[in-house]
Scaffold this motif. Sequence first.
Motif, mmCIF file in Angstrom:
data_model
loop_
_atom_site.group_PDB
_atom_site.id
_atom_site.type_symbol
_atom_site.label_atom_id
_atom_site.label_comp_id
_atom_site.label_asym_id
_atom_site.label_seq_id
_atom_site.Cartn_x
_atom_site.Cartn_y
_atom_site.Cartn_z
ATOM 1 N N GLU A 104 5.311 -6.829 -2.981
ATOM 2 C CA GLU A 104 4.435 -7.781 -2.308
ATOM 3 C C GLU A 104 3.091 -7.130 -2.018
ATOM 4 O OE1 GLU A 104 4.975 -10.966 -1.427
ATOM 5 O OE2 GLU A 104 7.031 -11.043 -2.181
ATOM 6 N N ALA A 105 2.026 -7.915 -2.111
ATOM 7 C CA ALA A 105 0.723 -7.423 -1.673
ATOM 8 C C ALA A 105 0.853 -6.918 -0.241
ATOM 9 C CB ALA A 105 -0.322 -8.531 -1.761
ATOM 10 N N GLY A 106 0.280 -5.751 0.007
ATOM 11 C CA GLY A 106 0.459 -5.093 1.290
ATOM 12 C C GLY A 106 1.498 -3.999 1.243
ATOM 13 N N HIS A 107 2.156 -3.834 0.093
ATOM 14 C CA HIS A 107 3.125 -2.747 -0.072
ATOM 15 C C HIS A 107 2.438 -1.409 0.202
ATOM 16 C CE1 HIS A 107 6.715 -0.828 -1.957
ATOM 17 N NE2 HIS A 107 5.841 0.116 -2.245
ATOM 18 N N ASN A 119 -3.602 5.448 4.105
ATOM 19 C CA ASN A 119 -2.605 5.034 3.134
ATOM 20 C C ASN A 119 -3.167 4.012 2.157
ATOM 21 O OD1 ASN A 119 -0.911 6.682 4.565
ATOM 22 N ND2 ASN A 119 0.684 5.142 4.873
ATOM 23 N N LEU A 120 -2.515 3.924 0.996
ATOM 24 C CA LEU A 120 -2.819 2.887 0.000
ATOM 25 C C LEU A 120 -1.926 1.678 0.245
ATOM 26 C CD1 LEU A 120 -2.779 4.855 -3.394
ATOM 27 C CD2 LEU A 120 -4.772 3.738 -2.393
ATOM 28 N N PHE A 121 -2.505 0.478 0.120
ATOM 29 C CA PHE A 121 -1.732 -0.752 0.222
ATOM 30 C C PHE A 121 -2.034 -1.616 -0.996
ATOM 31 C CE2 PHE A 121 -2.358 0.824 4.475
ATOM 32 C CZ PHE A 121 -1.155 0.611 5.105
ATOM 33 N N GLU A 140 -10.484 -2.693 -1.252
ATOM 34 C CA GLU A 140 -9.746 -2.236 -2.429
ATOM 35 C C GLU A 140 -8.532 -1.390 -2.080
ATOM 36 O OE1 GLU A 140 -10.654 0.860 -6.005
ATOM 37 O OE2 GLU A 140 -12.104 -0.769 -5.756
ATOM 38 N N TYR A 141 -8.678 -0.476 -1.107
ATOM 39 C CA TYR A 141 -7.568 0.392 -0.737
ATOM 40 C C TYR A 141 -6.623 -0.254 0.285
ATOM 41 C CZ TYR A 141 -10.098 4.154 -3.086
ATOM 42 O OH TYR A 141 -10.728 4.942 -4.028
ATOM 43 N N GLY A 142 -7.077 -1.305 0.936
ATOM 44 C CA GLY A 142 -6.206 -2.086 1.805
ATOM 45 C C GLY A 142 -5.998 -1.582 3.206
ATOM 46 N N PHE A 143 -6.590 -0.432 3.583
ATOM 47 C CA PHE A 143 -6.261 0.145 4.891
ATOM 48 C C PHE A 143 -7.170 -0.331 6.023
ATOM 49 C CE2 PHE A 143 -8.991 3.407 2.856
ATOM 50 C CZ PHE A 143 -9.996 3.529 3.812
ATOM 51 N N LEU A 144 -8.261 -1.011 5.726
ATOM 52 C CA LEU A 144 -9.159 -1.464 6.791
ATOM 53 C C LEU A 144 -8.634 -2.748 7.450
ATOM 54 C CD1 LEU A 144 -12.775 -0.950 5.387
ATOM 55 C CD2 LEU A 144 -11.584 0.401 7.120
ATOM 56 N N GLU A 147 -10.626 -6.017 7.126
ATOM 57 C CA GLU A 147 -10.709 -6.692 5.834
ATOM 58 C C GLU A 147 -9.418 -7.414 5.449
ATOM 59 O OE1 GLU A 147 -13.656 -6.713 3.684
ATOM 60 O OE2 GLU A 147 -14.282 -6.306 5.741
ATOM 61 N N ARG A 148 -8.423 -7.407 6.336
ATOM 62 C CA ARG A 148 -7.177 -8.106 6.044
ATOM 63 C C ARG A 148 -7.415 -9.611 5.978
ATOM 64 N NH1 ARG A 148 -3.233 -4.180 7.823
ATOM 65 N NH2 ARG A 148 -3.911 -2.314 6.696
ATOM 66 N N ILE A 149 -6.654 -10.284 5.094
ATOM 67 C CA ILE A 149 -6.824 -11.726 4.871
ATOM 68 C C ILE A 149 -5.552 -12.438 5.332
ATOM 69 C CG2 ILE A 149 -7.382 -13.520 3.199
ATOM 70 C CD1 ILE A 149 -9.588 -11.484 3.407
#
Length: 219
Positions: A104-107, A119-121, A140-144, A147-149
């Motif tokens: 799943e996105a967010g892994h 970490n990478l997500f 892009e890296y998902g950790f901020l 920036e979560r949607i």
Amino acid sequence: MKKCFINWFWLLSIGVVMASCADGEDLDPDDPQQLSNDLNFPFTLTGEESQYEMEIDGVEVSNYAEILNTLNVDKSISVNFWGPSNDFNFGGFYWIPLGAGTYEAGHDLGPGNGTFGNNLFMTAFVKKGNVKHYAYSAHEYGFLESERIPGSSCTVKINKFEGKQTRYSFMNGTFSLFIGTVEGQFAGTFKTKDGQEVKVTKGQFRIVQKLPPGAVPVD
């Protein structure tokens, strides 16, 4: 033919940069996750041409698919989709774990290169009307956190994962590239930061990458 030439040139250029990076070992995928999106459709892509198909709000889009070189080839692959008018940045996934499995996105893949210790997500995006819509994060890296949607999602199922990041010599240079075959299916709800939403359904991709003729693997 022109697109293939441009793509090989681009890959070779990045390969020069990546040549100094050490080859990584495959990581065992996590246990299959609960699917949040419908992947109950047949996988139909065949042949040696790298390609993808998907429907965005019911409209089919298809074109060329590729695996990008990144700073995190030791633990993930990043898949890129070309769109209409050969838009090379039309859609794709960052940080899919190495190996067959459902993600799943967010892994969370753990600490990653280029993340300044974070970490990478796994994240994803597609365009509609030339506007990017995201799954999990616009970062892009998902950790901020900023920036979560909220309300977005994407499920990716890797059905086939054969190959690895490979160093090879070619035309007086040394390069690094994923060599092998990867097949997957995907679907999800993608959103902009201001809440615009698109539904992606019946997504599938098949990527076949081989060594260039005359290339020699390097241990």
